[in-house]
Design an enzyme around this catalytic site. Sequence first.
Site, PDB file in Angstrom:
ATOM      1  N   CYS A 199     -21.680  22.947  77.694  1.00 57.90           N
ATOM      2  CA  CYS A 199     -23.123  23.112  77.797  1.00 57.90           C
ATOM      3  C   CYS A 199     -23.495  24.573  78.008  1.00 57.90           C
ATOM      4  CB  CYS A 199     -23.643  22.278  78.947  1.00 57.90           C
ATOM      5  SG  CYS A 199     -22.694  22.533  80.446  1.00 57.90           S
ATOM      6  N   GLU A 259     -32.188  15.418  75.190  1.00 57.07           N
ATOM      7  CA  GLU A 259     -32.880  14.258  74.611  1.00 57.07           C
ATOM      8  C   GLU A 259     -32.778  13.030  75.540  1.00 57.07           C
ATOM      9  OE1 GLU A 259     -30.906  13.353  71.012  1.00 57.07           O
ATOM     10  OE2 GLU A 259     -32.132  11.572  70.632  1.00 57.07           O
ATOM     11  N   LYS A 268     -20.798   5.960  85.200  1.00 58.43           N
ATOM     12  CA  LYS A 268     -20.462   5.597  83.819  1.00 58.43           C
ATOM     13  C   LYS A 268     -19.966   6.824  83.052  1.00 58.43           C
ATOM     14  CE  LYS A 268     -22.717   5.412  79.792  1.00 58.43           C
ATOM     15  NZ  LYS A 268     -21.667   5.639  78.806  1.00 58.43           N
ATOM     16  N   PRO A 269     -18.706   6.792  82.602  1.00 56.75           N
ATOM     17  CA  PRO A 269     -18.237   7.885  81.739  1.00 56.75           C
ATOM     18  C   PRO A 269     -18.778   7.698  80.327  1.00 56.75           C
ATOM     19  CG  PRO A 269     -16.484   6.274  82.057  1.00 56.75           C
ATOM     20  CD  PRO A 269     -17.663   5.795  82.870  1.00 56.75           C
ATOM     21  N   GLU A 277     -28.873  23.677  70.110  1.00 55.77           N
ATOM     22  CA  GLU A 277     -27.514  23.524  70.641  1.00 55.77           C
ATOM     23  C   GLU A 277     -26.628  22.861  69.570  1.00 55.77           C
ATOM     24  OE1 GLU A 277     -26.881  20.608  73.778  1.00 55.77           O
ATOM     25  OE2 GLU A 277     -25.631  22.054  74.837  1.00 55.77           O
ATOM     26  N   SER A 322     -27.281  15.259  77.211  1.00 55.41           N
ATOM     27  CA  SER A 322     -28.189  15.976  76.318  1.00 55.41           C
ATOM     28  C   SER A 322     -29.622  15.995  76.872  1.00 55.41           C
ATOM     29  CB  SER A 322     -28.189  15.298  74.955  1.00 55.41           C
ATOM     30  OG  SER A 322     -28.593  13.960  75.106  1.00 55.41           O
ATOM     31  N   ILE A 372     -22.212  10.494  82.911  1.00 56.83           N
ATOM     32  CA  ILE A 372     -21.596  11.773  82.529  1.00 56.83           C
ATOM     33  C   ILE A 372     -21.249  11.840  81.032  1.00 56.83           C
ATOM     34  CG2 ILE A 372     -20.730  12.289  84.840  1.00 56.83           C
ATOM     35  CD1 ILE A 372     -18.008  11.210  84.025  1.00 56.83           C
ATOM     36  N   PRO A 373     -21.116  13.067  80.503  1.00 54.06           N
ATOM     37  CA  PRO A 373     -20.851  13.246  79.075  1.00 54.06           C
ATOM     38  C   PRO A 373     -19.349  13.339  78.759  1.00 54.06           C
ATOM     39  CG  PRO A 373     -21.301  15.357  80.054  1.00 54.06           C
ATOM     40  CD  PRO A 373     -21.294  14.374  81.178  1.00 54.06           C
TER      41      PRO A 373
HETATM   42  P1  NAP Z   1     -25.561  12.288  75.794  1.00 51.19           P
HETATM   43  O1  NAP Z   1     -25.540  11.654  74.473  1.00 51.19           O
HETATM   44  O2  NAP Z   1     -26.864  12.629  76.399  1.00 51.19           O
HETATM   45  O3  NAP Z   1     -24.751  11.323  76.757  1.00 51.19           O
HETATM   46  C1  NAP Z   1     -24.496  11.581  78.110  1.00 51.19           C
HETATM   47  C2  NAP Z   1     -24.237  10.278  78.820  1.00 51.19           C
HETATM   48  O4  NAP Z   1     -25.430   9.485  78.830  1.00 51.19           O
HETATM   49  C3  NAP Z   1     -23.187   9.413  78.147  1.00 51.19           C
HETATM   50  O5  NAP Z   1     -22.463   8.717  79.131  1.00 51.19           O
HETATM   51  C4  NAP Z   1     -24.048   8.482  77.323  1.00 51.19           C
HETATM   52  O6  NAP Z   1     -23.417   7.311  76.920  1.00 51.19           O
HETATM   53  C5  NAP Z   1     -25.184   8.214  78.271  1.00 51.19           C
HETATM   54  N1  NAP Z   1     -26.410   7.734  77.633  1.00 51.19           N
HETATM   55  C6  NAP Z   1     -26.760   7.730  76.314  1.00 51.19           C
HETATM   56  N2  NAP Z   1     -27.998   7.202  76.169  1.00 51.19           N
HETATM   57  C7  NAP Z   1     -28.442   6.867  77.396  1.00 51.19           C
HETATM   58  C8  NAP Z   1     -29.658   6.296  77.900  1.00 51.19           C
HETATM   59  N3  NAP Z   1     -30.669   5.975  77.093  1.00 51.19           N
HETATM   60  N4  NAP Z   1     -29.769   6.114  79.229  1.00 51.19           N
HETATM   61  C9  NAP Z   1     -28.775   6.455  80.067  1.00 51.19           C
HETATM   62  N5  NAP Z   1     -27.601   6.993  79.654  1.00 51.19           N
HETATM   63  C10 NAP Z   1     -27.448   7.206  78.335  1.00 51.19           C
HETATM   64  O7  NAP Z   1     -24.730  13.614  75.838  1.00 51.19           O
HETATM   65  P2  NAP Z   1     -23.292  13.823  75.226  1.00 51.19           P
HETATM   66  O8  NAP Z   1     -23.473  13.892  73.754  1.00 51.19           O
HETATM   67  O9  NAP Z   1     -22.339  12.839  75.775  1.00 51.19           O
HETATM   68  O10 NAP Z   1     -22.905  15.239  75.853  1.00 51.19           O
HETATM   69  C11 NAP Z   1     -23.308  16.440  75.305  1.00 51.19           C
HETATM   70  C12 NAP Z   1     -24.526  17.008  76.000  1.00 51.19           C
HETATM   71  O11 NAP Z   1     -24.312  17.144  77.389  1.00 51.19           O
HETATM   72  C13 NAP Z   1     -24.860  18.396  75.522  1.00 51.19           C
HETATM   73  O12 NAP Z   1     -26.230  18.482  75.267  1.00 51.19           O
HETATM   74  C14 NAP Z   1     -24.476  19.281  76.678  1.00 51.19           C
HETATM   75  O13 NAP Z   1     -25.142  20.503  76.742  1.00 51.19           O
HETATM   76  C15 NAP Z   1     -24.736  18.419  77.835  1.00 51.19           C
HETATM   77  N6  NAP Z   1     -23.961  18.845  79.004  1.00 51.19           N
HETATM   78  C16 NAP Z   1     -24.602  19.480  80.031  1.00 51.19           C
HETATM   79  C17 NAP Z   1     -23.905  19.910  81.151  1.00 51.19           C
HETATM   80  C18 NAP Z   1     -24.605  20.601  82.277  1.00 51.19           C
HETATM   81  O14 NAP Z   1     -24.017  20.717  83.337  1.00 51.19           O
HETATM   82  N7  NAP Z   1     -25.829  21.042  82.113  1.00 51.19           N
HETATM   83  C19 NAP Z   1     -22.545  19.676  81.232  1.00 51.19           C
HETATM   84  C20 NAP Z   1     -21.908  19.027  80.182  1.00 51.19           C
HETATM   85  C21 NAP Z   1     -22.641  18.606  79.079  1.00 51.19           C
HETATM   86  P3  NAP Z   1     -22.625   7.342  75.519  1.00 51.19           P
HETATM   87  O15 NAP Z   1     -21.365   8.007  75.805  1.00 51.19           O
HETATM   88  O16 NAP Z   1     -22.424   5.953  75.138  1.00 51.19           O
HETATM   89  O17 NAP Z   1     -23.459   8.087  74.529  1.00 51.19           O
END
Ligand code: NAP
Length: 504
Positions: A316, A263, A208-209, A413, A261, A182-183
């Site tokens: 998001c 990505e 994992k948070p 975004e 994200s 989760i993010p």
């Molecule tokens: P993120 O960088 O993609 O991270 C999300 C989660 O994934 C974090 O726990 C992160 O750990 C983990 N992570 C990072 N790299 C990974 C990998 N290679 N494999 C598995 N897990 C990995 O996103 P964020 O920056 O935390 O959150 C913002 C994004 O979330 C935005 O793009 C937003 O739009 C999106 N979002 C979408 C929704 C929805 O319901 N659609 C809701 C909320 C947020 P770390 O914390 O260590 O980076």
Amino acid sequence: MATTKKPVRKKNSTAKSNTIKLKFDTSWPYAPAPESKSAATIHKQYDLFINGEWQKPLSKKYFDTINPANEEKLSEVAEANEADVNRAVTAARTAYEQVWKKMPPKERAKYIFRIARMVQEKARELAIVETLNGGKPIRESRDFDVPTAANHFFYYAGWADKLEYAFPNRGTAPLGVAGQIIPWNFPLLMAAWKIAPALATGNTVVLKPAETTPLTALKLAEIIQEADLPPGVVNILTGAGATGAAIVNHPDINKIAFTGSTEVGKIIQRAIAGTNKRVTLELGGKAANIIFEDAPLDQAVEGVINGIFFNQGHVCCAGSRLYVQESVAKEVIRKLKDRMESLIVGDPLDKNTDIGAINSKQQLATIRKYISIGKKEGAEMYESSCPLPGKGFFCRPTLFTNVAQSNRIAKEEIFGPVLAIITFRTDDEVIEKANNSPYGLSAGVWTDKGSKIFNMTKRMRAGVVWANTFNKFDPASPFGGYKESGFGREGGLHGLLPYLELKG
Ligand code: NAP
Ligand code: MG
């Protein structure tokens, strides 16, 4: 007594200067109304929650977690490595095979119900911790995040023993062990969105948070322990991206539920290709909020403010693109600017604060990068003149006019309090523009005419379309995206499906 604060711009408020003083107009400012930190307990150090116990990380590593509003350290949390993930998955597998899948659904429901009650009982503390660790205003964590998280547990507790009614004439079976990532924008609420339906359907969990906001998930682990959930049914591992990747790549996980994200979503999809893991991805967004000339404009302006500045734009589904019908554009922009001037940016623990801290230094740098891109692209920037605290990560609410559909600030975004405004003349034109995005998570329509609402909602390629409101959530409503905003639904009856095998 109603009082309105109207701060007058303090130039370079972050710079050290004793010659420029903050001035207020003759109306009274709000007196500070801070929530008390002392109502929350945060330990100095947190281990990993595995098999119902707090276990030292095999990695032997811990990392700091801070308060983004003042950059002070709050605690340090364990960094789970592959061996730790393996321990957690083994615990989750054993709990699944030996206890959880065999337990009568109505007994499982009681545990979920108990967690919901305990989240309610500890609501004040959870809200304080969420605000301290994430930077969001206390009003929001108190009135939105925590109650909505409790409601998700209540809602899914209700489904646990009624799956045969959810899917009539079909048998259902759980999938096994779910890996959930989760993010940082809604840490407790996202944990509830993930854990509640997984447990209700008979799965066990390794969650994992996000690295920057682990504390409320760890508080939830304390609640889960106190609720006597059988050991191993929920395991909570803190760590960074590598910990998430270790969960995704673990061979004994049956399902990955990811919110984050686009990505990272793509990396996950590539990582699990060719395995038999199930996956749901809730990814980014660039929501269009559309105001027609017949809309109640004051209400629409309030909705736009809520849509983009709510939670510092760390949403998001934030309404980050505003489409205004040309005939009312001038008036709407004037009203928006007036309203932005009355927003209070500052101490997230203060109950008067509208906009809290940006979650991290890195995120603030990203937002600033986009603001300068917007200016370079020729759009016209307006930022509220409110003063900013000298410490911590803060950003003034900002809007851009004269934005072209092709500008990066209208396409990408930003995940911050930055609004891009574009005008339109006809329904067809705005549909075309709104749908012209790689994302499709949410959208908003403001109009007086019901027929127009139905026409728009039918033609918009977005998972959720709000009409004459924005950012409304209910555990009974499914939520999820189109296109690069991901797939799978969370919430509602639909939120059960990603955790079930349907038979017959
Ligand atoms: P993120 O960088 O993609 O991270 C999300 C989660 O994934 C974090 O726990 C992160 O750990 C983990 N992570 C990072 N790299 C990974 C990998 N290679 N494999 C598995 N897990 C990995 O996103 P964020 O920056 O935390 O959150 C913002 C994004 O979330 C935005 O793009 C937003 O739009 C999106 N979002 C979408 C929704 C929805 O319901 N659609 C809701 C909320 C947020 P770390 O914390 O260590 O980076
Ligand atoms: Mg990240």
